[in-house]
Design a protein around this motif. Structure first.
Motif, PDB file in Angstrom:
ATOM      1  N   SER A   1       0.041   6.994 -11.065  1.00 31.20           N
ATOM      2  CA  SER A   1      -0.013   6.307  -9.777  1.00 31.20           C
ATOM      3  C   SER A   1       1.106   5.279  -9.661  1.00 31.20           C
ATOM      4  O   SER A   1       1.428   4.583 -10.611  1.00 31.20           O
ATOM      5  CB  SER A   1      -1.374   5.621  -9.649  1.00 31.20           C
ATOM      6  N   SER A   2       1.704   5.222  -8.455  1.00 35.96           N
ATOM      7  CA  SER A   2       2.730   4.192  -8.267  1.00 35.96           C
ATOM      8  C   SER A   2       2.199   3.069  -7.381  1.00 35.96           C
ATOM      9  O   SER A   2       2.949   2.279  -6.851  1.00 35.96           O
ATOM     10  CB  SER A   2       3.991   4.806  -7.662  1.00 35.96           C
ATOM     11  N   GLU A   3       0.856   3.057  -7.168  1.00 44.77           N
ATOM     12  CA  GLU A   3       0.232   1.990  -6.377  1.00 44.77           C
ATOM     13  C   GLU A   3       0.552   0.630  -6.976  1.00 44.77           C
ATOM     14  O   GLU A   3       0.372   0.432  -8.189  1.00 44.77           O
ATOM     15  CB  GLU A   3      -1.300   2.161  -6.424  1.00 44.77           C
ATOM     16  N   PRO A   4       1.008  -0.339  -6.166  1.00 49.87           N
ATOM     17  CA  PRO A   4       1.214  -1.658  -6.743  1.00 49.87           C
ATOM     18  C   PRO A   4      -0.125  -2.308  -7.091  1.00 49.87           C
ATOM     19  O   PRO A   4      -1.117  -2.079  -6.408  1.00 49.87           O
ATOM     20  CB  PRO A   4       1.916  -2.427  -5.618  1.00 49.87           C
ATOM     21  N   GLY A   5      -0.166  -3.100  -8.148  1.00 48.09           N
ATOM     22  CA  GLY A   5      -1.386  -3.818  -8.508  1.00 48.09           C
ATOM     23  C   GLY A   5      -1.554  -5.003  -7.582  1.00 48.09           C
ATOM     24  O   GLY A   5      -0.716  -5.249  -6.721  1.00 48.09           O
ATOM     25  N   PRO A   6      -2.658  -5.722  -7.736  1.00 47.42           N
ATOM     26  CA  PRO A   6      -2.837  -6.906  -6.895  1.00 47.42           C
ATOM     27  C   PRO A   6      -1.763  -7.934  -7.169  1.00 47.42           C
ATOM     28  O   PRO A   6      -1.330  -8.096  -8.316  1.00 47.42           O
ATOM     29  CB  PRO A   6      -4.218  -7.427  -7.313  1.00 47.42           C
ATOM     30  N   GLN A   7      -1.312  -8.593  -6.103  1.00 49.92           N
ATOM     31  CA  GLN A   7      -0.248  -9.588  -6.271  1.00 49.92           C
ATOM     32  C   GLN A   7      -0.843 -10.865  -6.884  1.00 49.92           C
ATOM     33  O   GLN A   7      -1.756 -11.469  -6.327  1.00 49.92           O
ATOM     34  CB  GLN A   7       0.386  -9.883  -4.927  1.00 49.92           C
ATOM     35  N   LEU A   8      -0.292 -11.220  -8.035  1.00 49.57           N
ATOM     36  CA  LEU A   8      -0.841 -12.335  -8.818  1.00 49.57           C
ATOM     37  C   LEU A   8       0.080 -13.548  -8.757  1.00 49.57           C
ATOM     38  O   LEU A   8       1.297 -13.424  -8.949  1.00 49.57           O
ATOM     39  CB  LEU A   8      -0.977 -11.886 -10.276  1.00 49.57           C
TER      40      LEU A   8
END
Ligand SMILES: Nc1nc2c(ncn2[C@@H]2O[C@H](COP(=O)(O)OP(=O)(O)O)[C@@H](O)[C@H]2O)c(=O)[nH]1
Ligand SMILES: [Mg+2]
Length: 256
Positions: A2-9
């Motif tokens: 998956s190339s989905e970005p993770g949550p922005q931290l």
């Protein structure tokens, strides 16, 4: 894959005279959370930590600095950090101390635990966690304040006083920060108390807390007594008030 970005931290670091610690800490955060943005909240540190942070920000697009005029305490610095995280639309907010007592190597485990929790504590008091080089007095004080806060505020966690934590910001957006009573270290207990009242799920990930590498601790007895007072007052509030969230304030004021 998956190339989905993770949550922005957003990782925040509150600083007062942390010049020696800041560059290696930032490097270590980048190593363990390369996608995260970093926010330094500096209170005009006389040793030039704020200017150093500005220099780091010039060459690092993941780096932000908030300058406040003069030393205003860790509690309000943490509130400034959460305010920044909310206003800038991050998904998660993680705070850690600047002095390597909260080693960034634990960030991946803390982030992983966010999969099933709204607040994850880097905890000294769960199996696998601990403190290094603490004398009897310091251990006894920490035990006493944790037991006091856990009991009075009915907090379902073991480590209530450490600031190494990650929060889901969608949950914190529900809170009415104008109701906060604490301005000092008790902001940490108050955040947990208010998160409990809106039904947040908590998790604790073990960390070993090591004493600061450089510089001096800024905590003093005045801060400790102020924290005890605020926790007692929150405990009274919990018996009488239903106002915790923005929604409940609106209801109480008859706003639809
Ligand atoms: N911005 C800001 N940061 C502070 C202030 N007081 C303490 N800090 C920071 O808060 C963190 C924890 O403080 P520290 O003195 O290490 O407390 P201790 O670990 O409880 O002894 C460190 O990163 C400090 O630099 C303050 O008044 N303003
Ligand atoms: Mg410290």
């Amino acid at each position: 894959m998956s190339s989905e970005p993770g949550p922005q931290l957003l990782v925040s670091i509150c600083t007062y005279n942390e010049r020696e610690n800041l560059p290696p800490l930032v490097e270590s955060i980048h190593e363990h959370a390369p996608d995260a943005h970093i926010l330094v909240v500096d209170d005009g540190s006389p040793d030039g930590t704020g200017e150093l942070a500005d220099q780091l920000a010039e060459s690092d697009p993941r780096f932000r600095v908030l300058h406040r005029a003069g030393k205003q305490g860790l509690g309000t610095a943490i509130l400034a950090a959460v305010n920044y995280a909310i206003e800038h639309h991050y998904d998660q907010w993680l705070n850690l101390d600047a002095d390597f007592s909260h080693h960034p190597k634990y960030i991946p485990a803390i982030r992983a635990a966010m999969g099933h929790a709204d607040v994850v504590i880097g905890s000294r008091y769960v199996p696998g966690g601990g403190t290094v080089d603490w004398g009897f007095k310091r251990r006894a004080m920490s035990w006493a304040i944790n037991t006091y806060a856990r009991t009075l505020l009915r907090l379902p966690v073991r480590d209530t006083s450490g600031s190494y934590r990650c929060y889901r910001l969608d949950r914190l957006r529900e809170l009415d920060f104008s109701l906060f009573k604490a301005r000092g270290y008790a902001v940490l207990e108050e955040l947990l108390y208010r998160c409990r009242r809106i039904g947040c799920r908590f998790a604790e990930v073990p960390i070993v807390f090591e004493d600061r590498r450089y510089g001096q601790s800024k905590i003093n007895y005045g801060e400790v007594f102020a924290a005890l007072r605020v926790i007692a007052s929150l405990s009274l509030e919990s018996l009488t008030s239903k106002r915790v969230t923005k929604a409940s304030v609106s209801e109480a004021e008859g706003v639809s």
